[in-house]
Design a protein around this motif. Structure first.
Motif, PDB file in Angstrom:
ATOM      1  N   GLY A 219      42.409 -81.464 -12.070  1.00 41.75           N
ATOM      2  CA  GLY A 219      41.345 -81.063 -12.972  1.00 41.75           C
ATOM      3  C   GLY A 219      40.234 -80.324 -12.258  1.00 41.75           C
ATOM      4  N   ALA A 220      39.046 -80.382 -12.835  1.00 42.42           N
ATOM      5  CA  ALA A 220      37.889 -79.667 -12.305  1.00 42.42           C
ATOM      6  C   ALA A 220      36.629 -80.450 -12.643  1.00 42.42           C
ATOM      7  N   LYS A 221      35.573 -80.186 -11.902  1.00 42.06           N
ATOM      8  CA  LYS A 221      34.300 -80.856 -12.147  1.00 42.06           C
ATOM      9  C   LYS A 221      33.182 -79.944 -11.668  1.00 42.06           C
ATOM     10  N   ARG A 222      32.126 -79.859 -12.470  1.00 42.75           N
ATOM     11  CA  ARG A 222      30.969 -79.080 -12.049  1.00 42.75           C
ATOM     12  C   ARG A 222      30.064 -79.942 -11.159  1.00 42.75           C
ATOM     13  N   TRP A 223      29.711 -79.392 -10.011  1.00 35.80           N
ATOM     14  CA  TRP A 223      28.842 -80.073  -9.046  1.00 35.80           C
ATOM     15  C   TRP A 223      27.558 -79.284  -8.870  1.00 35.80           C
ATOM     16  N   ARG A 224      26.448 -80.005  -8.854  1.00 36.61           N
ATOM     17  CA  ARG A 224      25.171 -79.442  -8.428  1.00 36.61           C
ATOM     18  C   ARG A 224      24.672 -80.264  -7.241  1.00 36.61           C
ATOM     19  N   VAL A 225      24.470 -79.604  -6.128  1.00 34.82           N
ATOM     20  CA  VAL A 225      24.036 -80.263  -4.905  1.00 34.82           C
ATOM     21  C   VAL A 225      22.678 -79.694  -4.513  1.00 34.82           C
ATOM     22  N   TYR A 226      21.728 -80.582  -4.232  1.00 37.97           N
ATOM     23  CA  TYR A 226      20.350 -80.197  -3.946  1.00 37.97           C
ATOM     24  C   TYR A 226      19.979 -80.577  -2.513  1.00 37.97           C
ATOM     25  N   GLY A 227      18.933 -79.959  -2.012  1.00 34.59           N
ATOM     26  CA  GLY A 227      18.392 -80.354  -0.727  1.00 34.59           C
ATOM     27  C   GLY A 227      17.659 -81.674  -0.833  1.00 34.59           C
ATOM     28  N   PRO A 228      17.478 -82.381   0.294  1.00 35.20           N
ATOM     29  CA  PRO A 228      16.784 -83.673   0.240  1.00 35.20           C
ATOM     30  C   PRO A 228      15.373 -83.527  -0.320  1.00 35.20           C
ATOM     31  N   PRO A 229      15.018 -84.326  -1.317  1.00 38.55           N
ATOM     32  CA  PRO A 229      13.653 -84.255  -1.856  1.00 38.55           C
ATOM     33  C   PRO A 229      12.651 -84.832  -0.867  1.00 38.55           C
ATOM     34  N   LYS A 230      11.417 -84.465  -1.043  1.00 36.11           N
ATOM     35  CA  LYS A 230      10.364 -85.024  -0.206  1.00 36.11           C
ATOM     36  C   LYS A 230      10.337 -86.539  -0.389  1.00 36.11           C
ATOM     37  N   ARG A 231      10.242 -87.247   0.720  1.00 33.46           N
ATOM     38  CA  ARG A 231      10.225 -88.712   0.642  1.00 33.46           C
ATOM     39  C   ARG A 231       8.956 -89.191  -0.066  1.00 33.46           C
ATOM     40  N   ASN A 232       9.125 -90.239  -0.870  1.00 26.37           N
ATOM     41  CA  ASN A 232       7.982 -90.728  -1.653  1.00 26.37           C
ATOM     42  C   ASN A 232       7.396 -92.027  -1.105  1.00 26.37           C
ATOM     43  N   GLY A 233       7.944 -92.543   0.011  1.00 26.78           N
ATOM     44  CA  GLY A 233       7.411 -93.750   0.608  1.00 26.78           C
ATOM     45  C   GLY A 233       7.870 -95.034  -0.046  1.00 26.78           C
ATOM     46  N   ARG A 234       8.653 -94.912  -1.120  1.00 26.87           N
ATOM     47  CA  ARG A 234       9.118 -96.107  -1.823  1.00 26.87           C
ATOM     48  C   ARG A 234      10.638 -96.240  -1.750  1.00 26.87           C
ATOM     49  N   ALA A 235      11.343 -95.223  -2.166  1.00 26.16           N
ATOM     50  CA  ALA A 235      12.802 -95.303  -2.255  1.00 26.16           C
ATOM     51  C   ALA A 235      13.454 -94.878  -0.944  1.00 26.16           C
ATOM     52  N   ASP A 236      14.597 -95.478  -0.640  1.00 28.20           N
ATOM     53  CA  ASP A 236      15.397 -95.113   0.516  1.00 28.20           C
ATOM     54  C   ASP A 236      15.987 -93.719   0.292  1.00 28.20           C
ATOM     55  N   PRO A 237      15.707 -92.746   1.163  1.00 27.39           N
ATOM     56  CA  PRO A 237      16.229 -91.385   0.950  1.00 27.39           C
ATOM     57  C   PRO A 237      17.752 -91.319   0.902  1.00 27.39           C
ATOM     58  N   LEU A 238      18.425 -92.295   1.499  1.00 27.80           N
ATOM     59  CA  LEU A 238      19.885 -92.317   1.479  1.00 27.80           C
ATOM     60  C   LEU A 238      20.430 -93.146   0.321  1.00 27.80           C
ATOM     61  N   ASN A 239      19.552 -93.591  -0.551  1.00 26.20           N
ATOM     62  CA  ASN A 239      19.988 -94.424  -1.674  1.00 26.20           C
ATOM     63  C   ASN A 239      19.200 -94.081  -2.938  1.00 26.20           C
ATOM     64  N   ARG A 240      18.831 -92.802  -3.076  1.00 32.66           N
ATOM     65  CA  ARG A 240      18.075 -92.375  -4.248  1.00 32.66           C
ATOM     66  C   ARG A 240      18.975 -92.376  -5.487  1.00 32.66           C
ATOM     67  N   GLY A 241      18.321 -92.558  -6.647  1.00 32.75           N
ATOM     68  CA  GLY A 241      19.046 -92.528  -7.906  1.00 32.75           C
ATOM     69  C   GLY A 241      19.865 -93.771  -8.171  1.00 32.75           C
ATOM     70  N   LYS A 242      19.557 -94.856  -7.455  1.00 31.16           N
ATOM     71  CA  LYS A 242      20.317 -96.099  -7.606  1.00 31.16           C
ATOM     72  C   LYS A 242      19.345 -97.268  -7.706  1.00 31.16           C
ATOM     73  N   GLY A 243      19.856 -98.391  -8.234  1.00 34.80           N
ATOM     74  CA  GLY A 243      19.036 -99.592  -8.299  1.00 34.80           C
ATOM     75  C   GLY A 243      17.768 -99.436  -9.096  1.00 34.80           C
ATOM     76  N   GLY A 244      17.809 -98.636 -10.157  1.00 36.31           N
ATOM     77  CA  GLY A 244      16.635 -98.424 -10.990  1.00 36.31           C
ATOM     78  C   GLY A 244      15.821 -97.201 -10.634  1.00 36.31           C
TER      79      GLY A 244
END
Length: 531
Positions: A219-244
């Protein structure tokens, strides 16, 4: 009768596929361009025509049954729903499926062809990574109904499912893991993701701890890949978008790659780079990075993603592009997970010396520099002067002592940059006659001991385990011995990390991995009691 033509048997085709995969992986790992321009720096999309990397294709007889396979990517059909995934039927293998909240937004209300929007519906609970098991009772046998019901069309509540640690369960994926571990010289792992057509949001934007090679097998899948966002001091940069946590479009900015990844394509996504996927929208043009299969970084020139090279897709119809169920493998190169970064070396050295290791890194560039991989595996190479121009060879492998010496030099430089006011010693600038109460850097002998342990003992333990047991002689996923061996190897990986915690004199880390291992033992005991 006549003898079968070479490559006509299933075994022959598998061997041909394996040889092509080996050549591709080794050419990528030995490419100065991939090491210098892409690894941890930007994503790379390699189209199927450049993935097959078959040096013998020109010499083959076109009438041979194996010659047609040589013109296809080894990734095309490497794992299929009907041939491979169906083997979970009647097994104890348990996958995971996207949450009901995400599925409620997975097939409605958005064509999102320009990358904007919220993926349909605007439900914030659908903006974070949330999966649950495909079956309610983990102790019972998995049925095909468990899989098929989770893969219903999105309009009927279906969505993405995935299977972790698949390299320990399917023989073909174990072979791929062995090839990747050999090519990159790093611990590896592979997961399987399956998504039905028409899914507006397969997974929400998130980051991962692993560098991954996404191998699109069906099959196929559309991917969008972004550069690392600026760190916000709260979330783990290697675990963004998870755990709420939810990544916003404003944080991510425009994508570095926005492309439909098709059968046979391979996409490299660096750790910490947000990405999101769907099987419902097409992009008419997409940027492509290309490393061809000759191991020199693209025939003297690698097409960089940020050059915005555009190619027209063969089809612009979403219905046509996403006709098949999408299957892709995420082949993880695990350096952050298993402590193979300069941040881990620093942590271990300071812990062993009884020095404080907690630090708040303000500068994003220095943060990511500290997470660079130590010189091991495919990164422990010395390139000639032509390599930067793409004309060098695969580089000469460093000796073990050379890799340790380089790791120590880089570690000292990183420690000084991270805390310039803390240290005194060679290479440190500033400070008065009494060095303003600064501390001595850990000695070269102490840093060498840490680097030698990580590069030799620690890494070596993972590579031996994966080569000699985890991915060796893997049988059918329906077999009890297959599952028990996968379990034992997972437990042994935890023991290796326990030893790392003990070496680093960090009892909390040692106990944490020990607790995880003991919890798995208790869970297994409970499952057996329930059967």
């Amino acid at each position: 009768g006549d003898a079968a033509a070479p490559g006509a048997t299933a075994e022959g085709k598998a061997a041909h596929r394996g040889e092509s995969a080996r050549r591709f992986l080794e050419s990528l790992a030995s490419s100065p361009s991939f090491v210098g321009d892409y690894w941890h720096r930007r994503p790379l999309l390699v189209r199927s025509s450049d993935v097959y990397a078959d040096a013998d294709a020109e010499d083959e007889d076109e009438s041979s049954p194996s010659s047609s396979a040589s013109s296809l990517s080894w990734a095309d059909g490497a794992f299929t729903v009907e041939r491979d995934l169906r083997k979970v039927d009647g097994s104890y293998v348990s996958g995971h499926r996207t949450s009901d909240a995400l599925r409620a937004n997975a097939g409605v209300g958005s064509d999102d062809s320009d990358g904007g929007g919220d993926g349909g519906g605007g439900n914030k609970s659908a903006d974070t990574w949330d999966f649950r098991p495909i079956k309610d009772d983990p102790a019972r046998v998995t049925s095909w109904d468990d899989v098929s019901s989770s893969l219903r069309p999105p309009s009927s509540g279906g969505g993405t499912i995935y299977f972790n640690n698949a390299g320990s369960l399917w023989p073909s994926l174990a072979s791929l893991c062995r090839l990747a571990a050999r090519a990159f010289g790093l611990p590896v792992n592979v997961n399987v993701y399956v998504t039905p057509p028409g899914t507006v949001r397969s997974v929400p934007p998130h980051t991962d701890r692993q560098d991954v090679l996404v191998v699109q097998t069906e099959g196929a899948k559309r991917w969008r890949v972004y550069g690392p966002p600026k760190r916000n001091g709260r979330a783990d940069p290697l675990n963004r978008g998870k755990g709420g946590d939810a990544l916003t479009p404003e944080e991510m900015g425009p994508p570095l790659i926005d492309a439909v990844v098709r059968r046979g394509d391979v996409l490299y996504v660096p750790a910490g780079f947000p990405h999101e996927t769907d099987t419902s929208t097409v992009v008419h043009d997409d940027p492509i990075g290309d490393v061809d299969g000759d191991g020199d970084g693209g025939g003297g020139e690698t097409i960089a993603v940020d050059e915005k090279v555009r190619v027209q897709q063969q089809s612009t119809s979403a219905e046509d592009v996403f006709r098949e169920t999408s299957v892709h493998l995420t082949l993880g190169l695990d350096t952050h997970v298993w402590g193979l970064t300069y941040a881990h070396l620093r942590w271990a050295a300071l812990q062993r010396g009884g020095k404080p290791f907690q630090i708040r890194i303000e500068d994003d560039g220095e943060y990511w520099a500290s997470l660079e991989t130590v010189p091991c595996g495919f990164l422990a190479r010395k390139y000639d002067d032509d390599a930067a121009d793409g004309d060098g060879d695969g580089g000469k492998r460093m000796t073990s002592d050379e890799a340790v010496d380089l790791a120590v030099r880089e570690l000292k430089a990183i420690m000084i940059r991270l805390e310039p006011g803390r240290w005194r010693g060679e290479g440190v600038t500033g400070g008065g006659d009494d060095d303003d109460g600064r501390e001595d850097l850990p000695s070269d002998e102490d840093l060498t001991e840490v680097a030698r342990y990580v590069l030799r003992d620690h890494l070596g333990a993972f590579l031996r385990l994966q080569r000699e047991e985890m991915f060796a002689d893997v049988q059918d996923p329906r077999g009890e011995e297959t599952l028990m061996k996968a379990y034992r190897c997972t437990q042994e990986q935890n023991r290796i990390m326990e030893k790392f915690g003990a070496f680093s004199k960090n009892e909390a880390t040692r106990r944490s991995f020990e607790a995880t291992r003991l919890q798995r033992e208790a869970t297994l005991s409970d499952k057996r009691s329930a059967q």
